[in-house]
Every structure is written in C-alpha cells, then in structure tokens.
Write a protein that holds these residues in place. Structure first.
Motif, PDB file in Angstrom:
ATOM      1  N   ALA A   1     -15.783 -10.460  -1.591  1.00  0.00           N
ATOM      2  CA  ALA A   1     -15.633  -9.011  -1.462  1.00  0.00           C
ATOM      3  C   ALA A   1     -14.344  -8.481  -2.070  1.00  0.00           C
ATOM      4  O   ALA A   1     -14.202  -7.266  -2.245  1.00  0.00           O
ATOM      5  CB  ALA A   1     -15.711  -8.604   0.015  1.00  0.00           C
ATOM      6  N   HIS A   2     -13.408  -9.358  -2.403  1.00  0.00           N
ATOM      7  CA  HIS A   2     -12.150  -8.926  -3.024  1.00  0.00           C
ATOM      8  C   HIS A   2     -11.837  -9.832  -4.203  1.00  0.00           C
ATOM      9  O   HIS A   2     -12.050 -11.040  -4.158  1.00  0.00           O
ATOM     10  CB  HIS A   2     -10.998  -8.967  -2.014  1.00  0.00           C
TER      11      HIS A   2
ATOM     12  N   ILE B   1     -13.349  -5.773   7.764  1.00  0.00           N
ATOM     13  CA  ILE B   1     -13.772  -7.145   8.060  1.00  0.00           C
ATOM     14  C   ILE B   1     -13.637  -8.050   6.836  1.00  0.00           C
ATOM     15  O   ILE B   1     -13.319  -9.235   6.959  1.00  0.00           O
ATOM     16  CB  ILE B   1     -15.209  -7.187   8.613  1.00  0.00           C
ATOM     17  N   TRP B   2     -13.857  -7.509   5.632  1.00  0.00           N
ATOM     18  CA  TRP B   2     -13.717  -8.347   4.439  1.00  0.00           C
ATOM     19  C   TRP B   2     -12.244  -8.504   4.048  1.00  0.00           C
ATOM     20  O   TRP B   2     -11.861  -9.536   3.514  1.00  0.00           O
ATOM     21  CB  TRP B   2     -14.521  -7.756   3.289  1.00  0.00           C
ATOM     22  N   GLY B   3     -11.429  -7.476   4.340  1.00  0.00           N
ATOM     23  CA  GLY B   3     -10.002  -7.599   4.043  1.00  0.00           C
ATOM     24  C   GLY B   3      -9.346  -8.678   4.880  1.00  0.00           C
ATOM     25  O   GLY B   3      -8.560  -9.492   4.371  1.00  0.00           O
ATOM     26  N   VAL B   4      -9.632  -8.696   6.190  1.00  0.00           N
ATOM     27  CA  VAL B   4      -9.082  -9.737   7.048  1.00  0.00           C
ATOM     28  C   VAL B   4      -9.580 -11.115   6.587  1.00  0.00           C
ATOM     29  O   VAL B   4      -8.829 -12.088   6.551  1.00  0.00           O
ATOM     30  CB  VAL B   4      -9.471  -9.491   8.520  1.00  0.00           C
TER      31      VAL B   4
ATOM     32  N   GLU C   1     -12.255   0.473   1.456  1.00  0.00           N
ATOM     33  CA  GLU C   1     -11.572   1.260   2.482  1.00  0.00           C
ATOM     34  C   GLU C   1     -10.417   0.496   3.120  1.00  0.00           C
ATOM     35  O   GLU C   1      -9.603   1.082   3.837  1.00  0.00           O
ATOM     36  CB  GLU C   1     -12.576   1.666   3.565  1.00  0.00           C
ATOM     37  N   SER C   2     -10.320  -0.803   2.876  1.00  0.00           N
ATOM     38  CA  SER C   2      -9.252  -1.620   3.464  1.00  0.00           C
ATOM     39  C   SER C   2      -7.928  -1.334   2.765  1.00  0.00           C
ATOM     40  O   SER C   2      -7.878  -1.145   1.552  1.00  0.00           O
ATOM     41  CB  SER C   2      -9.593  -3.100   3.335  1.00  0.00           C
ATOM     42  N   PRO C   3      -6.800  -1.324   3.505  1.00  0.00           N
ATOM     43  CA  PRO C   3      -5.485  -1.209   2.857  1.00  0.00           C
ATOM     44  C   PRO C   3      -5.241  -2.322   1.840  1.00  0.00           C
ATOM     45  O   PRO C   3      -4.459  -2.147   0.905  1.00  0.00           O
ATOM     46  CB  PRO C   3      -4.505  -1.311   4.033  1.00  0.00           C
ATOM     47  N   LEU C   4      -5.919  -3.445   2.015  1.00  0.00           N
ATOM     48  CA  LEU C   4      -5.757  -4.548   1.069  1.00  0.00           C
ATOM     49  C   LEU C   4      -6.201  -4.149  -0.333  1.00  0.00           C
ATOM     50  O   LEU C   4      -5.649  -4.635  -1.326  1.00  0.00           O
ATOM     51  CB  LEU C   4      -6.573  -5.759   1.546  1.00  0.00           C
TER      52      LEU C   4
END
Length: 935
Positions: free
Chosen positions: A197-198, A913-916, A226-229
């Motif tokens: 996802a990243h 959830i994907w950023g973590v 949408e993640s800060p990552l």
C-alpha cells in the motif's frame, strides 16, 4: 524539468533511457510511446492511470521503465519526486506471470553482472544506484513470483528499500493488499499489506479482466493516501493497461498508442508493421468443435484439428498456434499430435501445468505447434504464423490474434475460428463462456471476416470487439470498517473472510491451490503404504516446495479427486502453523486459497504434467535428478532456493541400486550416533570405506575432488526409521546453505555466535533509523523508529526466556540469540504456551519511558506481526513471578484494563491501517537484516 533534474551527478539522465533499454533488449531501442512513458514517470514521480496500447505494442516494457525510473529518481542528488521502489505486475494468467518474472530475472542478472564487473556504461551506473538503496543487502533488483498457490517466494517482505519487481496473479496480490495474503503466515500479513500500500505501483495488465481488483486497489490507494505517512512515502499508485481507451474516465492520464497516430504514420515502422499487417479471418461453422464433445465426436474433432495443423505446417505456416477453450480439449489435441504427428515438435501451454515441464519443453528447440488454452491470451511473447482457435468472446479472440505475426515480419497471419455446431450456441458447448458472449462475438467476426485486414490490431481499434457481459451488476468498494477488521490479523475469526467480493469480477469462490509430488519416507523398508508422517513433515519443513515443482489447480477441480476412489493414501497441507497430515479416507478438510498440498510421488493423477481426473501418470518428484539435469549444481529452481536431492527410506531411487540407497541412510544414522557433523566430506569418507562413493558422486553430479562445490552442499538427515532403526528416514543434499529464514528462528538463533541483547537492540535501532532516513522520513519519525528498535526485544530479559536460549546453562549477560543454529529443546519446556517476548517488551517500555508515544509501544508489541488486535495472555500469565510492582502495574494497565486495545485502535486511526503496517515492516526489516548478519 529543472537543470538539476536533467543532469544527474550520479551519471544517469532521462535521455539515456534508450541506451538502457537497448542494453537489456539485445540492442533494440524503445518505441516512442515507451520513451514517453519513461519521461512521464520520471518527471512526475508517478505513473499514469492507464497505459493504452494494442496487443503487440510492447507493454512489458513497464518493467524496464520502472527499473530505470527508480535508478534516476533515487540517485543521491535527485531533487524531484521519487517513484515507488516496488512494481507489482498483476495478470490473471499463470503463464504470463512466469513470462514476466523471467524477463525481470533477465534484467536482474544483467544489472548484477554490470555491478560485479564494474561497468561504466548505463547499466553499471544504474546498478550502482540501485544497489545503494539497501547497501546491507546484495540486492540490485529483487524479483519475486506469487502465483498459483505454491509456497510464496519470500524475501521481498524483509527488504522495503530495494528496487523490486513482483509478478503476481490477482488473488495473490489482492489478498495481500487486504491483510489476508494467501499462503502467508499470520505474522507476515501486515508487513505485506503495508509494503504493497506504500512505495509501490500496481500495474493491472488487461484490466478489463480484473475490474474488481482494480476497484479495490484504487480504493485502498485513496485510504492509504489519508495517512500522515503518505507525505513522506507515497501511497499505492494504480495503473491499468487496456486496448480500449473509450473505457477510461475522461480525466485519466493515459499514455500509449492511438489509432490516429498509427494512421498518420507517427509511429515507428517496426511498430506499424506489428499493428497493421492483415490477419484475415476464416470462420469454420461446420466444425470441428471439441469442447463439450465426448466419445467418437470428440475423437473426430481432435483428428480434424490435427489435419488442419498438418495442412498449415505443409504450407510453411510455422509455428502454428492451436488455442482451445478447455484444458481437456488442449490435452486431447496435444496427445493426438504427439501420437499421430511425431515429426512435429509440440509444446503445451495451459495454466494448470507444472513449470518444470514448461522449462524442459523450452530447452528442446523451437516448436512447430503450440497447443494452448486462455493461458496465452495475455502478453506471452509468442509469434504464430497461423492461428486455429475456438470461438471465444471478442476480447479473448483479439488477445489470441495478438500472438499471430506478433512482430509483423510476415505479410499476413491467417486466423481460423472454429465455431460450435448448430445455429444457436448451447451452454454445453459454450463453457467456460456464456452462450450470449459467443453469439455476440460471432456477429462481430462476420464483419471482420468480410474485411481483408481481419482482426489486425488497427482493425480492432476501428471496430472494437464486443465486451463480455459483466459477471456482476456492480463492483464492491472496501469500506474502512471492513478493512480495519481484516487488519486485525492475529485474531482468529470463527470464519475466515472470503475475499471474492473484493478481488474477483465473478462471484465464483473457486481459488488456486497447488499440488506437489514428493518421494516421502516410509516407516521401514518394504512397507508400501506406511508413510512416516513425522519424518515427512520434517523433510517438507527443511526442503519446502518450490515454484517449479507446482502443479497449479483449483479447489473445485482438485477436491473431488482427493475424495475419489483413486485419492492419494495420505497428503500434507501447508497451513499457517506448519504442515498438517491428512488421510483422504478420513475426509478431506476444507481447502483454502493459496494452500500447497503435497502428495506421494507415485499418485497416478496426471496427463501431460496436468492433474486431471482421467490422469494415469505419476505426479513424480522433481527433486530426483533426471537425464536432462543429472547434476546437483545445474539448478532448475526458480527464486532463491537451489537444487535439492532427497533419499528416503522404503522407496527405490531411479538410477541407484537399492542396497546403495540403504547404505547411505545407514551411514547418515551412524554419523549422527557418532555426533559427527553431516557434510559431503564426512559422508564421502564413510562411503569410500564401503567402496560406494563413486556411484553417489556421479548421481549427485559432484566433480571429482571439487572441494568448493562440496562446501556449498548442505547435508541434512532425518530421525531414525521406526521399522528400520539402523537407517535415517531421509537424507537431503541441497546446493544452498541452510540459512535460517523463518521469522521465529531468526528471532532466537544465530548462525555465528551468541548475540548479547544490548548489542542486538543497539544495532537494530541504528538500522531502523538508517532505513527510515533512506526512505525519506523526517527526524521525528526517525527518532520514533530508533526508540522502538532500542526496546523491541526487552522482553527477552525474562529469566525463563534466557533459560531457553542457554538451555538452562545461563549467561553472563542477557542474550538476544542463542549460539545454536537450532534450539534443541522447544520453547514450551521453559515458557508458558503462547508466551511472546514482544508482549512483555511493550509493558517494559511503558515502565521504562513514562508518557511514551503509543505508536512506539504499538510497533514494539507488533514487531513480529502479532498483537494486532489482542494478545492471548493477561498480565499474570505474561509476567515472571519475580516481576517488580512497577512492571506489573504497566502490564496490568496494558493487557488487563485494555490500554493496549485502545492504543491499537488509536494508532490505526491516526496513521491509517496501511501506514502503521508499513512502519511495522520497516522496523521488522531492520531486525531481520541485523539478525541475518549474525548480530
């Protein structure tokens, strides 16, 4: 583009793409649209939403573009946006997955050679940049294949920084994106989801066949963004390739080949030849038609097809392609051609065929005839002089015709379309398609047959093939709440989720599984059906199945065969917790997508290397050396594993006298009794005393007195055979070092020496910080990762854990890893069942650092992929009786009061959830890389 972006000190510039492409493609320069794609990706730091190009235009160049773009935009002084490091090429045909993986492996070898040889050309400069992305690995370009249910290739999960190409089927990629990777362990699933996802681009080839996967991937991309990552590590980019630009949204960025460009002569002459040369159509409405026929009708149809093939060969139209709609039809034609036209070289290409035979077929020279199913429709680099094909939906026929005169070197390429009998298509003859789709295709073909250009790519662009009726009225979008449920990977749900709704265009729940044949040890000599269950599992654990051994199948096709009267005596299913032995006579358990089923090598269930109900040939065991490949060193293996040869109790070995096989097993047992290391040298000395080494040396393909090769071959033996106690149950020779790759083993063992806990945690913290820096994270996040690395193994200080690592012998200071290659006694001898050191690490961190960021605690606790949801232990079960009050209070707050659950939910909301999951993957990769270095 700024001057800094045009002139790169590291030595790569955008205009050099042509030279880079030529260096990887036998001197052939890229087409204009391929050069345009490279420029778009590099200038924008992202891929276009679509690549629109007819079949034969060279869409496989996405691999070349990816590698070059990563090298350019990840150069040390590049100031523009960086493109994703990982490219996922996804297509629903196993044969094309393999084909693309072979192309990627070719590129990887060329780059690795350029680095090794210190080349100064464009390949050498690109290789140096790519190698610098993850300098503590040997990777220049990583290549992974995920398809067909075989135990998935590993390694990419441990290397988030290298340039990677991952070739996968839709189910294998999509299930990983949704935290439910088929064939993955529970601990691996979150890492895979985060890395997909990243910092990845997902190229969905022939997207019209995978609209649901495309929809799901685009939705996940939006959620991950949408993640800060995502401000530092790009969210997933999704690209669809298609030959129908009309199907795209009007605001999509698309690059490719347009009909106007072809007609106006704005493309290269070579590409123009490919796209404009006529492919006249002849409709055979009076047969032959094989699909759905039985008995004499089927035999007659197969003979007519053989006669058409022979006529084409006599006319000089070789190779000729025969594409039929069903695997059974392809097997019938292939078998008849082999018997009735032995002078012809015939190659079979069907999805459920083992890669071992595909590799062997390719080594026999250029075929005169290809017999295939839909497996050849997408992207395979085949060039037929003529095509004989069953009627199929229009889009499928366009793809099949794309293999005819693929390079445009012939004046024309005739296409013969076989139509089913009768005026109206019935379901019996139409399967696996709908009658309505075949009828619409026949109407379109009537028009194309009247045009001398037939179904040449330009003719299809002008008169598009009719689209198949959708298998479902609407496509599903994954909701955040559903995705959050999927992300709780360490919770055992009552019913595992069926991902069909979010991955497949149809709602048929059938899914891929794989069958592997193995020569399994018996409980003793002369015992036909007495397979030694425990030793078979031990052998499968040390020598797991590899992709080239796999018979691809599906649950629907395989399950009845496993329950039938000719079912195997026993089988072994690879599950999350290891291998499970099953006797079909006791009932076959429910098979799950992506599982691997190992059966005895003498199960008679194949025809032409395809498992089918009417099969009468043994599945075999490709660990056996063959006449084409007698040497241990000449590997057919695909991926990181090398060639292995197994010798087992109770089963004859082709090419070796039975008394020699038994003697080797006795020698292995004797060496174990003497506590002498099992090596080629020790085995050689023992067998020389018996006058038997020369036979084994030749069998294993070891050159005389080749000490270097001997050193590379690992020798592993099993336990004693229960009914032949003087023998080891099995002996495995493997041309690979037995490096520990299992996460659980890496966590507690070291192949070099004892590793002290303080040293290990310091090294992991430094590696985590450096990895984050190379990934582009800001200082605050680097400190977060560093602190997590510094405390991720605190729980190993528990006295019980230290007793396990030292086997009760103690240590001067806490250890992170035992000096044993494998711990001889299991954890349960020292620790409570299901006890996890990382759960204790989270509590110890809360005690040591008051007010610590919940994300750091989350990363420590989930550092092995568990705890994503809840841990199974409360504080009393977790803590040693001597634990002091402050630690007990911290553990009680976390795991009894419920702070852990709250922090998991909080970090999911704050970081996505994907950023973590990506952060977990980065921390875990730091731990793995340090552990593999013996630190």
């Amino acid at each position: 583009m700024t001057p800094q972006q045009t002139a790169i000190t590291a030595g790569l510039t955008l205009p050099e793409f042509g030279s880079f492409f030529a260096a990887l493609n036998d001197g052939n320069r890229p087409f204009g649209w391929q050069q345009e794609l490279a420029e778009f990706v590099i200038r924008n730091g992202r891929w276009p939403e679509a690549i629109v190009a007819p079949t034969g235009s060279g869409k496989s160049a996405v691999l070349d573009v990816h590698v070059f773009a990563v090298a350019v935009t990840h150069a040390p002084d590049w100031s523009g946006p960086r493109v994703p490091r990982r490219l996922w090429h996804v297509v629903g045909r196993r044969a094309l997955v393999d084909d693309m993986a072979e192309r990627a492996q070719h590129h990887a070898r060329a780059l690795s050679n350029a680095l090794t040889e210190g080349e100064d050309g464009v390949l050498g400069r690109a290789a140096r940049i790519l190698h610098s992305l993850s300098p503590w690995t040997e990777t220049v370009l990583g290549v992974t294949t995920l398809r067909g249910g075989i135990a998935p290739e590993r390694g990419w999960q441990d290397d988030p920084l290298s340039c990677q190409i991952i070739c996968a089927t839709p189910d294998m990629a999509g299930s990983r994106l949704l935290f439910r990777g088929y064939g993955s362990s529970v601990g691996m699933r979150p890492r895979e989801a985060g890395l997909l996802a990243h910092d990845s681009v997902l190229v969905v080839d022939e997207a019209h066949l995978n609209r649901q996967l495309l929809t799901t991937a685009q939705r996940v991309s939006a959620l991950a963004a949408e993640s800060p990552l995502a401000a530092h590590v790009q969210a997933l980019q999704v690209v669809e390739t298609t030959a129908t630009p009309a199907a795209l949204p009007s605001d999509s960025a698309a690059i490719g080949v347009a009909l106007d460009d072809i007609r106006a002569g704005r493309i290269e002459p070579e590409l123009s030849q490919r796209l404009t040369r006529p492919k006249p159509v002849t409709l055979h409405t009076d047969g032959p038609w094989l699909s759905g026929q039985t008995g004499a009708a089927a035999t007659s149809a197969a003979r007519e097809i053989m006669a058409m093939v022979q006529d084409a060969v006599k006319a000089g139209q070789t190779p000729v392609g025969v594409v039929v709609n069903r695997v059974a039809s392809a097997l019938a034609v292939h078998d008849l051609l082999q018997k009735g036209a032995p002078e012809l070289r015939v190659q079979l290409i069907v999805g459920p065929r083992r890669r071992w035979e595909q590799t062997t077929d390719r080594s026999k020279g250029a075929p005169d005839v290809y017999v295939a199913t839909q497996a050849i429709e997408v992207g395979l680099d085949l060039d037929f002089a003529a095509l004989i094909t069953d009627l199929a939906p229009g889009a499928a026929l366009a793809q099949r015709a794309g293999r005819v005169n693929r390079r445009g070197l012939r004046d024309m390429g005739p296409v013969h379309v076989l139509c089913p009998p009768g005026e109206k298509v019935t379901e019996k003859f139409a399967l696996p398609y709908r009658p309505s789709d075949l009828e619409a295709s026949a109407t379109w073909l009537d028009r194309r047959a009247a045009d001398p250009n037939g179904i040449a790519p330009t003719a299809i662009l002008a008169d598009p093939a009719p689209a198949e009726a959708p298998s479902r009225p609407v496509f599903s979008e994954i909701e955040p709440s559903r995705a959050a449920l999927f992300s709780r990977t360490s919770e055992r749900l009552v019913v595992e989720p069926d991902l069909t709704l979010w991955l497949r265009d149809g709602l048929d729940p059938d899914a891929d599984v794989t069958v592997v044949g193995r020569r399994l040890p018996r409980v003793g000599e002369g015992v036909d059906d007495g397979i030694d269950i425990g030793e078979s599992i031990a052998l499968l654990t040390i020598a797991p199945p590899q992709p080239h051994e796999a018979y691809p199948s599906t649950i629907t096709r395989l399950a009845p065969m496993l329950r039938g009267r000719r079912s195997p005596s026993v089988m072994f299913i690879r599950r999350e917790d290891g291998w499970e032995a099953v006797s079909p006579s006791d009932g076959v358990p429910q098979l799950r997508p992506g599982e691997t089923i190992v059966v005895p090598h003498d199960w008679a269930a194949t025809m032409s290397a395809v498992i089918v109900p009417e099969g009468t040939s043994e599945v075999g065991d490709v660990l056996d050396p063959s006449p084409e490949d007698p040497a241990l060193g000449a590997t057919h293996a695909v991926g990181t594993q090398g060639r292995s040869v197994a010798v087992t109790t109770g089963r004859p070995l082709a090419g070796v006298a039975d008394h020699l096989r038994q003697s080797l097993l006795e020698v292995a047992a004797a060496l174990q009794d003497e506590d002498e290391a099992l090596t080629v040298r020790s085995v050689r000395h023992a067998l020389q005393d018996r006058g038997q080494w020369e036979t084994w040396r030749l069998y294993l393909g070891i050159p005389e007195q080749d000490s270097e090769l001997e050193a590379r071959i690992a020798v592993v033996a099993g336990g004693r055979s229960s009914e032949a106690p003087e023998q080891a149950s099995w002996v495995l020779f493997s041309i690979r070092h037995p490096a520990v790759s299992d996460d659980a083993e890496l966590s507690v063992t070291s192949v070099s020496q004892r590793v002290f806990l303080a040293d290990h945690q310091r090294d992991v913290a430094g590696r985590a910080r450096e990895s984050g820096l190379r990934a582009g994270l800001p200082e605050g996040m680097l400190q977060l990762l560093e602190l997590a690395g510094l405390h991720h193994d605190d729980g190993k200080r528990d006295p019980r854990f230290q007793d396990w690592l030292t086997q009760g012998k103690g240590s001067t200071e806490p250890l992170a890893k035992s000096g044993h290659a494998r711990l001889p006694r299991r954890q349960k001898s020292f620790l409570p069942c299901k006890w996890r050191h990382e759960q204790l690490s989270a509590a110890m961190l809360c005690e040591a650092v008051p007010g610590v960021d919940p994300l750091i605690v989350r990363l420590v606790g989930t550092s092995h992929g568990l705890g994503r949801g809840v841990f199974p232990m409360n504080s009393d079960e977790l803590l040693h009786p001597s634990a002091h009050d402050s630690l007990r209070a911290a553990a009680t707050e976390l795991f009894d009061v419920g702070q852990w659950d709250a922090w998991v939910e909080r970090t999911d909301v704050e970081w996505g959830i994907w950023g973590v999951a990506w952060l977990e993957a980065l921390l875990r990769s730091a731990d793995v890389s340090i552990s593999k270095e013996g630190r």
